[in-house]
Design an enzyme around this catalytic site. Structure first.
Site, PDB file in Angstrom:
ATOM      1  N   SER A   1       0.802 -31.775  14.963  1.00 32.82           N
ATOM      2  CA  SER A   1       2.069 -31.598  15.658  1.00 32.82           C
ATOM      3  C   SER A   1       2.179 -30.128  15.980  1.00 32.82           C
ATOM      4  O   SER A   1       1.499 -29.287  15.359  1.00 32.82           O
ATOM      5  CB  SER A   1       3.252 -32.008  14.756  1.00 32.82           C
ATOM      6  OG  SER A   1       4.492 -31.549  15.265  1.00 32.82           O
TER       7      SER A   1
ATOM      8  N   TYR B   1       7.400 -32.055   6.485  1.00 24.98           N
ATOM      9  CA  TYR B   1       6.666 -32.495   7.678  1.00 24.98           C
ATOM     10  C   TYR B   1       5.837 -31.348   8.236  1.00 24.98           C
ATOM     11  O   TYR B   1       4.641 -31.502   8.525  1.00 24.98           O
ATOM     12  CB  TYR B   1       7.649 -33.009   8.719  1.00 24.98           C
ATOM     13  CG  TYR B   1       6.999 -33.545   9.969  1.00 24.98           C
ATOM     14  CD1 TYR B   1       6.429 -34.817   9.993  1.00 24.98           C
ATOM     15  CD2 TYR B   1       6.949 -32.789  11.129  1.00 24.98           C
ATOM     16  CE1 TYR B   1       5.820 -35.307  11.136  1.00 24.98           C
ATOM     17  CE2 TYR B   1       6.344 -33.265  12.275  1.00 24.98           C
ATOM     18  CZ  TYR B   1       5.786 -34.532  12.278  1.00 24.98           C
ATOM     19  OH  TYR B   1       5.185 -35.011  13.414  1.00 24.98           O
TER      20      TYR B   1
END
Length: 304
Positions: A143, A156
Site C-alpha cells: 500500500s 496497517y
C-alpha cells in the site's frame, strides 16, 4: 527482460473475493491465465468462479492465518494445473474504525499484523518453491501506507512497510534463480476495507480529508489496479504504484517523510480530531464487528 506472457500460466490469488482480488482475478483470467482463487467465504468464491467459468478457475477455501490450509491449497492447485507460475499475495485486513496506538486493542493490533505480515509470509512459504521451479513471479499487495504516515492506522501502515521489506529481500534472493518479485502500492481504492474513510466512519473521513491533499485523497476503482497488476506481472516489475500520482511521493520519501511528519504533528485540523478519537475510546476491542473487528480485503466492496 522478455515479456512474461500470462496465457496458459497459473496464478494464485489470495483474498480473491475482495474488491482488488476479484478485479485482478477477472483481468488475469481475461489475459488467458488459469486462476486459483483463495479465500474464506465459500459462497463468494463459488460465485466468482461461476462468473469466470470453471475451466480455468479453481476456488479453494483457505485462511492466511493457517499454514496447513495454504499448503493444501497450493498442492491442490499444482495437482489441477500441473504447476504454479505466479502468486499474488493480496489478502489483507484493517480496523473498521481509526484508533491511536494508545487506545487500540492489543488483540486487534496483533490480528492485523498476523494477517498482513505473517499471512504474506505463510503464502510465500507455501507457494515459493513452485514459483521458483517455473521461473515465475511473486507479487505482494502492500500500500502507499508502506511509506505514508500511519497516524490512527498504525498497525496497517506498519504491516505494509514490513511486507515491502519482505519483497525487497526476496527479489535480491531470487536474482540468479530466474524468478522475480514485485510490490504493489495502491493508493485509496474503492473496496469494502477503505469504505471506513469515505463515509463509513465520519471521524475517519474527516481525518482523511484533513491529512491528505485533495489529489491524493481520491479513491480509484479496483479495475484500474487490476489493469496495472496484469501489466506489472507481464513486465516482472519490481514496483507498481497506482494511481501514478503517488509515484513521486514514494520515490522522494526520504526527503518528504520528515517534512510531512513534522507538519502533521502540528496540523491545526488533524490534531483535534486525533484527540477526539482518543476521547471517544473506539476500536479498543476486537469485537463486535460494528465497533472494532477487522475488515478483510476479502469482504465485498460496499461503496457509495
Amino acid at each position: 527482460m522478455a515479456r512474461y506472457h500470462l496465457t496458459g500460466r497459473t496464478v494464485l490469488v489470495t483474498g480473491a473475493t475482495g474488491g482488488i482480488g476479484a478485479a485482478c482475478a477477472h483481468a488475469l483470467h481475461a489475459r488467458g491465465a488459469n486462476v486459483v482463487l483463495l479465500g474464506r467465504d465459500t459462497s463468494s468464491l463459488s460465485a466468482l468462479t461461476r462468473r469466470l467459468g470453471p475451466e480455468r478457475a479453481l476456488p479453494l477455501t483457505a485462511d492466511v492465518t493457517d499454514q496447513a490450509s495454504l499448503d493444501e491449497a497450493v498442492a491442490r492447485a499444482v495437482h489441477r494445473f500441473g504447476g504454479l507460475d505466479v502468486v499474488f499475495a493480496n489478502a489483507g485486513t484493517a480496523p473498521t474504525c481509526p484508533a491511536t496506538l494508545a487506545t487500540i486493542d492489543a488483540a486487534l493490533f496483533e490480528h492485523i499484523v498476523d494477517v498482513n505480515v505473517l499471512g504474506t509470509w505463510r503464502t510465500l512459504r507455501a507457494a515459493l518453491p513452485h514459483v521458483v521451479a517455473r521461473r515465475g513471479h511473486v507479487l505482494v499487495n502492500a500500500s502507499v501506507y508502506a511509506y505514508v504516515n500511519g497516524a490512527a492506522n498504525a498497525p496497517y501502515a506498519a504491516s505494509k512497510a514490513a511486507v515491502e521489506q519482505l519483497v525487497r529481500a526476496l527479489r535480491v534472493e531470487l536474482g540468479t534463480r530466474g524468478a522475480t518479485a514485485g510490490v504493489l502500492y495502491p493508493g485509496w481504492v474503492e473496496t469494502g476495507m477503505s469504505r471506513v474513510a469515505f463515509g463509513g466512519d465520519p471521524l475517519a473521513t474527516r481525518m482523511r480529508e484533513a491529512a491528505f491533499p485533495r489529489p491524493f485523497a481520491r479513491a480509484i476503482g479496483p479495475e484500474l489496479v487490476a489493469a496495472r497488476v496484469v501489466q506489472g506481472i507481464e513486465r516482472r516489475a519490481a514496483a507498481l504504484t497506482v494511481p501514478r500520482r503517488w509515484g513521486p511521493v514514494g520515490a522522494l520519501r526520504g526527503i518528504l517523510n520528515p517534512l510531512v511528519d513534522r507538519a502533521l504533528a502540528r496540523h491545526a485540523r488533524l490534531q483535534p480530531l486525533l484527540r477526539q478519537l482518543e476521547d471517544d475510546g473506539r476500536c479498543r476491542t476486537l469485537a463486535p464487528a460494528a465497533d472494532g473487528a477487522a475488515l478483510s480485503e476479502e469482504d465485498p466492496a460496499k461503496w457509495g
